[in-house]
Motif scaffolding. Structure first.
Motif, PDB file in Angstrom:
ATOM      1  N   ARG A  33       0.839  -1.204   0.000  1.00  0.00           N
ATOM      2  CA  ARG A  33       0.000   0.000   0.000  1.00  0.00           C
ATOM      3  C   ARG A  33       0.870   1.249   0.000  1.00  0.00           C
ATOM      4  NH1 ARG A  33      -3.881   0.231   4.883  1.00  0.00           N
ATOM      5  NH2 ARG A  33      -2.133  -0.796   5.907  1.00  0.00           N
ATOM      6  N   ILE A  34       0.532   2.190  -0.858  1.00  0.00           N
ATOM      7  CA  ILE A  34       1.146   3.518  -0.819  1.00  0.00           C
ATOM      8  C   ILE A  34       0.109   4.449  -0.190  1.00  0.00           C
ATOM      9  CG2 ILE A  34       2.062   5.460  -2.128  1.00  0.00           C
ATOM     10  CD1 ILE A  34       2.924   3.530  -4.295  1.00  0.00           C
ATOM     11  N   ARG A  49      -0.080   7.705  -8.180  1.00  0.00           N
ATOM     12  CA  ARG A  49      -0.833   6.989  -9.208  1.00  0.00           C
ATOM     13  C   ARG A  49      -0.024   6.832 -10.502  1.00  0.00           C
ATOM     14  NH1 ARG A  49      -5.616   6.104  -6.933  1.00  0.00           N
ATOM     15  NH2 ARG A  49      -6.120   7.451  -5.147  1.00  0.00           N
ATOM     16  N   SER A  50       0.994   7.673 -10.664  1.00  0.00           N
ATOM     17  CA  SER A  50       1.867   7.550 -11.835  1.00  0.00           C
ATOM     18  C   SER A  50       2.840   6.381 -11.701  1.00  0.00           C
ATOM     19  CB  SER A  50       2.659   8.853 -12.052  1.00  0.00           C
ATOM     20  OG  SER A  50       1.809   9.930 -12.342  1.00  0.00           O
ATOM     21  N   ILE A  51       3.226   6.075 -10.458  1.00  0.00           N
ATOM     22  CA  ILE A  51       4.236   5.032 -10.248  1.00  0.00           C
ATOM     23  C   ILE A  51       3.664   3.701  -9.775  1.00  0.00           C
ATOM     24  CG2 ILE A  51       5.980   6.782  -9.703  1.00  0.00           C
ATOM     25  CD1 ILE A  51       5.743   5.917  -6.756  1.00  0.00           C
ATOM     26  N   ALA A  52       2.398   3.679  -9.362  1.00  0.00           N
ATOM     27  CA  ALA A  52       1.835   2.456  -8.769  1.00  0.00           C
ATOM     28  C   ALA A  52       1.910   1.254  -9.716  1.00  0.00           C
ATOM     29  CB  ALA A  52       0.389   2.700  -8.332  1.00  0.00           C
ATOM     30  N   GLN A  53       1.467   1.413 -10.958  1.00  0.00           N
ATOM     31  CA  GLN A  53       1.450   0.285 -11.891  1.00  0.00           C
ATOM     32  C   GLN A  53       2.861  -0.180 -12.262  1.00  0.00           C
ATOM     33  OE1 GLN A  53      -1.009  -1.671 -12.686  1.00  0.00           O
ATOM     34  NE2 GLN A  53       0.389  -2.940 -13.898  1.00  0.00           N
ATOM     35  N   PRO A  54       3.774   0.734 -12.663  1.00  0.00           N
ATOM     36  CA  PRO A  54       5.130   0.244 -12.972  1.00  0.00           C
ATOM     37  C   PRO A  54       5.844  -0.355 -11.764  1.00  0.00           C
ATOM     38  CG  PRO A  54       5.011   2.653 -13.127  1.00  0.00           C
ATOM     39  CD  PRO A  54       3.618   2.154 -13.027  1.00  0.00           C
ATOM     40  N   LEU A  55       5.553   0.143 -10.552  1.00  0.00           N
ATOM     41  CA  LEU A  55       6.167  -0.449  -9.358  1.00  0.00           C
ATOM     42  C   LEU A  55       5.595  -1.842  -9.114  1.00  0.00           C
ATOM     43  CD1 LEU A  55       8.086  -0.059  -6.954  1.00  0.00           C
ATOM     44  CD2 LEU A  55       6.158   0.891  -5.666  1.00  0.00           C
ATOM     45  N   SER A  56       4.306  -1.998  -9.357  1.00  0.00           N
ATOM     46  CA  SER A  56       3.665  -3.309  -9.228  1.00  0.00           C
ATOM     47  C   SER A  56       4.314  -4.319 -10.179  1.00  0.00           C
ATOM     48  CB  SER A  56       2.170  -3.179  -9.530  1.00  0.00           C
ATOM     49  OG  SER A  56       1.551  -4.444  -9.583  1.00  0.00           O
ATOM     50  N   GLU A  57       4.573  -3.881 -11.401  1.00  0.00           N
ATOM     51  CA  GLU A  57       5.200  -4.758 -12.386  1.00  0.00           C
ATOM     52  C   GLU A  57       6.628  -5.126 -11.974  1.00  0.00           C
ATOM     53  OE1 GLU A  57       4.860  -2.516 -15.962  1.00  0.00           O
ATOM     54  OE2 GLU A  57       2.684  -2.752 -16.098  1.00  0.00           O
ATOM     55  N   ALA A  58       7.323  -4.167 -11.398  1.00  0.00           N
ATOM     56  CA  ALA A  58       8.712  -4.416 -10.987  1.00  0.00           C
ATOM     57  C   ALA A  58       8.794  -5.375  -9.801  1.00  0.00           C
ATOM     58  CB  ALA A  58       9.389  -3.093 -10.632  1.00  0.00           C
ATOM     59  N   LEU A  59       7.861  -5.238  -8.864  1.00  0.00           N
ATOM     60  CA  LEU A  59       7.886  -6.058  -7.649  1.00  0.00           C
ATOM     61  C   LEU A  59       7.047  -7.320  -7.775  1.00  0.00           C
ATOM     62  CD1 LEU A  59       7.580  -3.263  -4.936  1.00  0.00           C
ATOM     63  CD2 LEU A  59       9.637  -4.492  -5.637  1.00  0.00           C
ATOM     64  N   ILE A  64      -1.313  -0.709  -4.174  1.00  0.00           N
ATOM     65  CA  ILE A  64      -2.577   0.003  -3.997  1.00  0.00           C
ATOM     66  C   ILE A  64      -2.309   1.393  -3.434  1.00  0.00           C
ATOM     67  CG2 ILE A  64      -4.823  -0.031  -2.833  1.00  0.00           C
ATOM     68  CD1 ILE A  64      -4.211  -3.154  -2.499  1.00  0.00           C
ATOM     69  N   VAL A  65      -2.924   2.411  -4.028  1.00  0.00           N
ATOM     70  CA  VAL A  65      -2.814   3.780  -3.519  1.00  0.00           C
ATOM     71  C   VAL A  65      -4.007   4.046  -2.612  1.00  0.00           C
ATOM     72  CG1 VAL A  65      -2.741   6.236  -4.092  1.00  0.00           C
ATOM     73  CG2 VAL A  65      -1.569   4.560  -5.557  1.00  0.00           C
ATOM     74  N   GLU A  66      -3.734   4.483  -1.404  1.00  0.00           N
ATOM     75  CA  GLU A  66      -4.792   4.744  -0.419  1.00  0.00           C
ATOM     76  C   GLU A  66      -4.668   6.174   0.106  1.00  0.00           C
ATOM     77  OE1 GLU A  66      -6.147   3.193   4.031  1.00  0.00           O
ATOM     78  OE2 GLU A  66      -4.964   1.882   2.735  1.00  0.00           O
ATOM     79  N   ASN A  67      -5.700   6.982  -0.080  1.00  0.00           N
ATOM     80  CA  ASN A  67      -5.712   8.348   0.442  1.00  0.00           C
ATOM     81  C   ASN A  67      -6.204   8.329   1.885  1.00  0.00           C
ATOM     82  OD1 ASN A  67      -6.457   8.639  -2.710  1.00  0.00           O
ATOM     83  ND2 ASN A  67      -5.256  10.396  -2.036  1.00  0.00           N
ATOM     84  N   LYS A  68      -5.381   8.796   2.783  1.00  0.00           N
ATOM     85  CA  LYS A  68      -5.722   8.845   4.205  1.00  0.00           C
ATOM     86  C   LYS A  68      -5.450  10.271   4.686  1.00  0.00           C
ATOM     87  CE  LYS A  68      -4.979   5.061   6.481  1.00  0.00           C
ATOM     88  NZ  LYS A  68      -6.350   4.621   6.874  1.00  0.00           N
ATOM     89  N   ILE A 272      13.578   4.194  -7.897  1.00  0.00           N
ATOM     90  CA  ILE A 272      14.414   5.044  -8.743  1.00  0.00           C
ATOM     91  C   ILE A 272      14.296   4.614 -10.204  1.00  0.00           C
ATOM     92  CG2 ILE A 272      16.810   5.617  -9.319  1.00  0.00           C
ATOM     93  CD1 ILE A 272      17.387   5.737  -6.322  1.00  0.00           C
ATOM     94  N   LYS A 273      14.287   3.307 -10.448  1.00  0.00           N
ATOM     95  CA  LYS A 273      14.109   2.824 -11.824  1.00  0.00           C
ATOM     96  C   LYS A 273      12.758   3.270 -12.385  1.00  0.00           C
ATOM     97  CE  LYS A 273      16.885  -1.391 -11.211  1.00  0.00           C
ATOM     98  NZ  LYS A 273      16.804  -2.872 -11.098  1.00  0.00           N
ATOM     99  N   VAL A 274      11.710   3.154 -11.571  1.00  0.00           N
ATOM    100  CA  VAL A 274      10.353   3.493 -12.011  1.00  0.00           C
ATOM    101  C   VAL A 274      10.232   4.979 -12.311  1.00  0.00           C
ATOM    102  CG1 VAL A 274       7.970   3.731 -11.215  1.00  0.00           C
ATOM    103  CG2 VAL A 274       9.167   1.555 -10.934  1.00  0.00           C
ATOM    104  N   ILE A 275      10.670   5.827 -11.386  1.00  0.00           N
ATOM    105  CA  ILE A 275      10.481   7.275 -11.555  1.00  0.00           C
ATOM    106  C   ILE A 275      11.332   7.809 -12.703  1.00  0.00           C
ATOM    107  CG2 ILE A 275      12.287   8.149 -10.017  1.00  0.00           C
ATOM    108  CD1 ILE A 275       8.647   9.385 -10.010  1.00  0.00           C
TER     109      ILE A 275
END
Length: 322
Positions: A33-34, A49-59, A64-68, A272-275
């Motif tokens: 969770r982010i 939300r820009s990095i969630a999908q590529p980070l998911s693919e890498a890991l 999941i992005v959660e606004n708190k 770092i790779k993702v961003i």
């Protein structure tokens, strides 16, 4: 024999790596969770939300992005600070604002420096000084003069936030006078300024520039040492009399202190790779955000420096919140 702090941290890191490798050989083995401690639509949310999908693919795990949201980001930050230090709960926030909180809040339930660890910085975007299009001012000098003749409402993304203190610094340095109207996040502050309920706003370029480009907001200055290529015709605030003035939104990723170094380093490498992926970098650059990365230690040191820097501004402005 004496051992300095950096040497000691190096020894601790080396010992920790061996332990972490033994304890977490299969990390990650479940979704990550982010936590974004602000409402949707702000700079942190855009980057998450820009990095969630590529980070998911890498890991190879769901991310999941959660606004708190709440308490100027402190609600979500406290949640992550008190979460299990296992690398499954991440905090993506304005690191500068995080460093300000200890000086502003009298009852902060966590210590950002002690309870959180930096993973890496992700991006930086300067603050834009913008006004509602109906405001009869086209530069800082005209805005200052206008503020002395009529009441102007300054939309604050959150009391004690980096944009708030940047506004206070501009007001004090320029001799302007405006009334601060607090909001629970940048997106609502922008919405009300567009609607004319507030007249002035300082906010990160990443979340604000699209509304300048669409004509819904009028830009008067950028708080960077040099002009931004995307808006090269817009003068910096330093050029308009505030010599040396610079402020902005620093977006970084953090985790609970005690997270094993092996996990910390894996997250650092993958983020770092993702961003830095061309499409992600281009998307952020197109909205005025510069990709900036750091080691975990560099980000921890940044937090300490920012805490000291903003503490002086808070003291001068006499801002205190419960």
């Amino acid at each position: 024999m004496s051992i300095n702090r950096r040497d000691l941290m190096g020894v601790t890191l080396a010992l920790g790596l061996g332990t972490a490798s033994a304890q977490s050989p299969h990390w990650p083995s479940k979704p990550i969770r982010i936590v974004v401690p602000y409402p949707p639509g702000g700079s942190s949310d855009i980057i998450a939300r820009s990095i969630a999908q590529p980070l998911s693919e890498a890991l190879k795990q769901s991310v999941i992005v959660e606004n708190k949201a709440g308490a100027n980001g402190n609600l979500g930050a406290d949640y992550v600070a008190k979460s299990a230090p296992d690398g499954y709960t991440l905090l993506l926030c304005d690191t500068g604002a995080l460093a300000i909180s200890p000086s502003v809040y009298t009852k902060l339930p966590f210590d950002p420096v002690k309870d959180l660890r930096g993973v890496t910085m992700l991006a930086y975007s300067p603050h834009l000084l913008v006004v509602h299009p109906s405001v009869p001012a086209n530069n800082l000098k005209e805005l200052v003069a206008l503020s002395k003749k009529t009441e102007l409402n300054f939309a604050v993304t959150a009391m004690g936030s980096a944009p708030h203190l940047a506004g206070v610094a501009v007001e004090r340095a320029s001799g302007a006078k405006w009334l601060y109207i607090p909001y629970k996040g940048g997106s609502q502050a922008i919405t009300d300024t567009i609607a004319g309920q507030t007249q002035i706003l300082m906010n990160g370029m990443l979340a604000t520039l699209p509304f300048v480009q669409s004509g819904k907001l009028k830009i008067l200055g950028v708080s960077k040492g040099s002009r931004m290529p995307l808006i090269g015709d817009v003068p910096t605030l330093a050029e308009q009399g505030l010599t040396g003035f610079e402020s902005g939104t620093w977006q970084g990723m953090l985790v609970a202190n005690g997270t094993p170094p092996a996990i910390l380093n894996r997250l650092n490498n993958e983020l770092i790779k993702v961003i830095r992926q061309p499409d992600v970098r281009a998307k952020l650059a197109g909205q005025g955000a510069e990709v900036v990365t750091m080691t975990p230690l560099q980000q921890d040191e940044f937090l300490i420096r920012e805490k000291a820097r903003w503490a002086k501004v808070v003291e001068q402005a006499q801002i205190k919140l419960d």
